[in-house]
Design a protein around this motif. Sequence first.
Motif, PDB file in Angstrom:
ATOM      1  N   ILE A   1       1.306   9.641  -5.312  1.00 16.62           N
ATOM      2  CA  ILE A   1       1.722  11.011  -4.946  1.00 16.62           C
ATOM      3  C   ILE A   1       2.705  11.563  -5.967  1.00 16.62           C
ATOM      4  O   ILE A   1       2.619  12.726  -6.385  1.00 16.62           O
ATOM      5  CB  ILE A   1       2.325  11.011  -3.520  1.00 16.62           C
ATOM      6  CG1 ILE A   1       1.238  10.746  -2.479  1.00 16.62           C
ATOM      7  CG2 ILE A   1       3.035  12.334  -3.242  1.00 16.62           C
ATOM      8  CD1 ILE A   1       1.766  10.561  -1.066  1.00 16.62           C
ATOM      9  N   ALA A   2       3.674  10.740  -6.418  1.00 17.86           N
ATOM     10  CA  ALA A   2       4.657  11.181  -7.413  1.00 17.86           C
ATOM     11  C   ALA A   2       3.984  11.522  -8.732  1.00 17.86           C
ATOM     12  O   ALA A   2       4.314  12.537  -9.378  1.00 17.86           O
ATOM     13  CB  ALA A   2       5.710  10.095  -7.614  1.00 17.86           C
ATOM     14  N   ASP A   3       3.006  10.697  -9.144  1.00 20.95           N
ATOM     15  CA  ASP A   3       2.289  10.957 -10.395  1.00 20.95           C
ATOM     16  C   ASP A   3       1.496  12.254 -10.313  1.00 20.95           C
ATOM     17  O   ASP A   3       1.436  13.045 -11.269  1.00 20.95           O
ATOM     18  CB  ASP A   3       1.347   9.790 -10.719  1.00 20.95           C
ATOM     19  CG  ASP A   3       2.113   8.530 -11.122  1.00 20.95           C
ATOM     20  OD1 ASP A   3       3.314   8.657 -11.455  1.00 20.95           O
ATOM     21  OD2 ASP A   3       1.512   7.436 -11.091  1.00 20.95           O
ATOM     22  N   ALA A   4       0.884  12.481  -9.144  1.00 25.50           N
ATOM     23  CA  ALA A   4       0.100  13.708  -8.967  1.00 25.50           C
ATOM     24  C   ALA A   4       0.998  14.945  -9.009  1.00 25.50           C
ATOM     25  O   ALA A   4       0.653  15.970  -9.615  1.00 25.50           O
ATOM     26  CB  ALA A   4      -0.662  13.639  -7.634  1.00 25.50           C
TER      27      ALA A   4
ATOM     28  N   LYS B   1       0.825  -1.205   0.000  1.00 27.27           N
ATOM     29  CA  LYS B   1       0.000   0.000   0.000  1.00 27.27           C
ATOM     30  C   LYS B   1       0.868   1.269   0.000  1.00 27.27           C
ATOM     31  O   LYS B   1       0.547   2.259  -0.668  1.00 27.27           O
ATOM     32  CB  LYS B   1      -0.921   0.007   1.223  1.00 27.27           C
ATOM     33  CG  LYS B   1      -1.970  -1.100   1.241  1.00 27.27           C
ATOM     34  CD  LYS B   1      -3.048  -0.824   0.225  1.00 27.27           C
ATOM     35  CE  LYS B   1      -4.184  -1.847   0.347  1.00 27.27           C
ATOM     36  NZ  LYS B   1      -5.241  -1.619  -0.678  1.00 27.27           N
ATOM     37  N   LEU B   2       1.971   1.220   0.769  1.00 30.46           N
ATOM     38  CA  LEU B   2       2.887   2.377   0.805  1.00 30.46           C
ATOM     39  C   LEU B   2       3.494   2.638  -0.559  1.00 30.46           C
ATOM     40  O   LEU B   2       3.611   3.785  -1.019  1.00 30.46           O
ATOM     41  CB  LEU B   2       3.991   2.139   1.841  1.00 30.46           C
ATOM     42  CG  LEU B   2       3.627   2.415   3.303  1.00 30.46           C
ATOM     43  CD1 LEU B   2       4.741   1.906   4.213  1.00 30.46           C
ATOM     44  CD2 LEU B   2       3.410   3.906   3.524  1.00 30.46           C
ATOM     45  N   SER B   3       3.917   1.574  -1.239  1.00 33.99           N
ATOM     46  CA  SER B   3       4.508   1.711  -2.560  1.00 33.99           C
ATOM     47  C   SER B   3       3.516   2.313  -3.550  1.00 33.99           C
ATOM     48  O   SER B   3       3.847   3.206  -4.342  1.00 33.99           O
ATOM     49  CB  SER B   3       4.997   0.351  -3.057  1.00 33.99           C
ATOM     50  OG  SER B   3       5.556   0.463  -4.344  1.00 33.99           O
ATOM     51  N   ALA B   4       2.270   1.828  -3.474  1.00 34.62           N
ATOM     52  CA  ALA B   4       1.233   2.356  -4.364  1.00 34.62           C
ATOM     53  C   ALA B   4       0.945   3.823  -4.061  1.00 34.62           C
ATOM     54  O   ALA B   4       0.738   4.642  -4.965  1.00 34.62           O
ATOM     55  CB  ALA B   4      -0.041   1.520  -4.221  1.00 34.62           C
TER      56      ALA B   4
END
Length: 339
Positions: free
Chosen positions: A79-82, A71-74
């Motif tokens: 967040i990076a994509d946003a 879940k953390l990785s996802a």
Amino acid sequence: MKEQLEALRQKALEELEGLSSAKDVEEFRIRMLGKKGELTGLLRGMGSLPAEERPVVGQMVNELRALLEEKLSAKESAIADAAKAEKLAAETIDVTLPGEQRKVGGLHPLNKTLEDLIDIFRSMGFDVVDGPEVETDYYNFEALNVPADHPARDMQDTFYLAENLLLRTQTSAAQIRTMENRKPPIRIICPGRVFRADEVDATHSPVFHQVEGLVVDKGVTMCDLKGVLEQFAREIYGPDTKVKFRPSFFPFTEPSVEVDVTCSECGGKGCRVCKGSGWIEILGAGMVHPRVLKGCGIDPEEYSGFAFGIGLDRLTTTRHKISDIRLLFENDVRFLDQF
């Protein structure tokens, strides 16, 4: 223990949903999965469990750890994509907007005139040579037939650096160095800065530019000098330009002349620039003095030559109708933009 693990699972998943930055994700990872995290704390409590329950609880802990890491990785990826999407949106280029006009630089009028002058004389077979700006008294005066007691030294206010060292007052010194190291035929020009202790005004500066010319060969006459300077003047000022020689005096030439051209402002009709005469003085010239030739090891009985000195600053101001020589040195963009 199972109830504690289930409660921790529910709590962690709820907190995960609320994470909004990479910093929040890292803090959550440390708080839940770090060495002193809540899940690690539960693992330490397994020692109090009966032996038969430990494998089951251990498996549940590992499953919870794997779930949280997934879940953390996802969440990190989301967040990076946003952040990337936000940055791209902010940096989007609207191709329909007018582009910014960027100024293109150009040659300074002095450099442009010098390049044109060099091209003209090269087309007539002249080489370009250079000489030092810090000269000895010998090359700047003595070798040019200007001994220490010669009254012509009073015509030039000189910047002395030491007893026998000075800032050159003319590029003629390069002629001497060339004649000492070359055998005739010689055909050269020497452009460069020169220095005289003049007051700064619209027509004078303590630092200005000269282009000295020299031709030495067998049978060179004043007619050759006039032909070269007429060709030069027509190339610079236009094909209808006329040239006039007036007798003058320079210690290193005999005979010596001042050279005038028809006024570029009025075409020779008379105006305020030429003070009604129709002529503008642009340079001094003459036949190289036999004593100068002899001092450089050239036999004046076999060879003759002519020399001329062009004031590049004056040439530029008259050519472009510039009223004040100081404009060439002040770097005023409003002035430079015109060129």
